[in-house]
Design a protein around this motif. Structure first.
Motif, short mmCIF file in Angstrom:
data_model
loop_
_atom_site.label_atom_id
_atom_site.label_comp_id
_atom_site.label_asym_id
_atom_site.label_seq_id
_atom_site.Cartn_x
_atom_site.Cartn_y
_atom_site.Cartn_z
N HIS A 1 -4.38 -0.96 1.11
CA HIS A 1 -4.54 -0.73 2.60
C HIS A 1 -4.33 0.51 2.86
N ASP A 2 -4.00 1.54 2.21
CA ASP A 2 -3.83 2.95 2.50
C ASP A 2 -2.54 3.26 3.16
N VAL A 3 -1.30 2.16 2.85
CA VAL A 3 -0.24 2.30 3.36
C VAL A 3 0.64 3.44 2.78
N ASP A 4 1.49 4.31 3.10
CA ASP A 4 1.93 5.39 2.34
C ASP A 4 3.56 4.91 1.96
N VAL A 5 3.53 4.25 0.76
CA VAL A 5 4.77 3.80 0.24
C VAL A 5 5.29 4.92 -0.70
#
Length: 405
Positions: free
Chosen positions: A82-86
């Motif tokens: 979901h395009d979260v910048d982990v």
């Protein structure tokens, strides 16, 4: 502390079907629980529409392990999809894959499946350092707890909250049900027995979810300097404390099933004694045994098990004792096992409590050990806890997120 009270939408029909099949087949559904009359149960991690906007364009650090699931997917994979910048992962006791034994060394490095850097928060480094948080906009905590004070994930939560308060990093807790959340019992921790296996003045069985405890830590000023962490909790939808909740993934190597989790509050205290609780077998925290016992009708021999118990108590010895696997999943904390074994080993009281200082840390007091040595019975000892438990019940009320019944 940020508490959010909203009316959340019902779970999609696919999840309803999953809960129906779970009940039909007797399986877990990402944690299967009794159906609520109003809405099906969804963990904080499953309520993506609530928290994904909070992570948009944020550099995110994750505190996760093998229990951090969204359906069948790990939270790491779900967020990245979901395009979260982990940016990085923080590993607690047992590691991010749950394959390190109790007390085993947790190494930092790189997570093979994702290539993300891993920071160990177990051993010499319980709290993230300033430089380890400097490149993060938010920290996310999603770990399944079992509702017992000496289960150390909540101690790690405390240190994380302290670091977040000290270095101005907001903390997002994705809440999960407490499989021992339907009651409270045991001694309330006394300050002089505070340690990593007990950091807060709460009962041994505290009846809180991780999210509720995080709010209580903030609200009661339990962080150093009475600091407060910027906290957001995503509650579990459709949950009440009286629910029976079956974990879909074992929370640690030696808690493999629901029976072990329900017996854990009672049997965990044996870690400070000469009695084995089945480490080094396929049924840890479901049996008790001792080399000198002649009364038990069950026997087992502890062996090293990589990733679970590499040096178990009484390794290689045939132990006689009791098989508790038939007690059922409604088991509650009791002193009966402990008092019975203190008498039947034939050991003097001080020999039985072979790790007395550690036992007292687990109990949160030396009063329990001393009462047993004085010959007090379980009912008498437990009556002595009631005033403290009543005070605690009132003290925790402002932080509760879920109904009791």
């Amino acid at each position: 502390m940020i508490r959010k009270h909203r009316s959340w939408p019902r779970q999609p029909s696919g999840s309803v079907l999953r809960l129906f099949l779970c009940a039909l087949l007797g399986l877990s559904s990402g944690g299967c629980a009794e159906a609520d009359d109003r809405q099906p149960l969804r963990t904080g991690a499953e309520r993506a529409g609530t928290y994904l906007p909070l992570l948009h364009e944020q550099r995110v650090g994750l505190v996760v392990n093998q229990t951090s699931r969204v359906g069948d997917r790990h939270l790491i994979d779900f967020l990245r999809a979901h395009d979260v910048d982990v940016q990085k992962i923080f590993a607690l006791e047992h590691g991010i894959r749950g394959d390190v034994e109790n007390g085993g060394k947790i190494e930092g490095g790189i997570d093979g499946p994702t290539g993300l850097p891993v920071v160990s928060l177990y051993g010499s480094n319980y709290a993230p350092r300033r430089e380890q948080l400097a490149d993060l906009d938010r920290l996310v905590f999603d770990i399944q707890d079992v509702g017992v004070r000496f289960y150390t994930y909540i101690s790690s939560l405390h240190y994380l909250m302290q670091a977040c308060a000290d270095y101005d990093v907001p903390l997002l807790v994705l809440d999960r049900p407490n499989p021992n959340g339907d009651y409270i019992d045991g001694p309330v921790l006394e300050p002089e027995f505070r340690s990593f296996v007990g950091m807060h003045p709460i009962p041994l069985v505290h009846g809180l979810t991780v999210g509720e405890l995080a709010q209580m830590i903030n609200g009661e000023g339990w962080l150093e300097g009475r600091a407060r962490c910027e906290l957001t909790v995503i509650p579990v939808a459709g949950y009440r404390k009286s629910m029976k909740y079956s974990l879909p993934v074992k929370p640690s190597p030696n808690l493999p099933n629901n029976v072990a989790i329900r017996l854990y509050p009672s049997l965990g205290l044996f870690e400070g004694t000469t009695v084995s609780i089945g480490r080094g077998t396929e049924f840890p925290f479901q049996v008790t045994g001792h080399p000198a016992d002649s009364l038990g009708e069950f026997s087992f021999t502890p062996r090293p098990i990589p990733g679970a118990s590499e040096n178990p108590k009484h390794q290689g010895l045939r132990l006689s004792g009791d098989d508790l696997r038939s007690v059922g999943e409604s088991s509650r904390f009791t002193l009966d096992y402990l008092i019975d074994w203190q008498r039947r080993t034939g050991e003097g009281g001080e020999r039985f409590f072979s790790r007395a200082a550690f036992f007292d840390k687990l109990a949160g007091t030396d009063a329990l050990r001393l009462a047993i040595l004085q010959g007090q019975g379980a009912a008498e000892i437990q009556r002595g806890w009631q005033p403290d438990l009543n005070t605690y019940r009132e003290r925790r009320k402002p932080y509760l997120l879920y109904p009791e019944e």
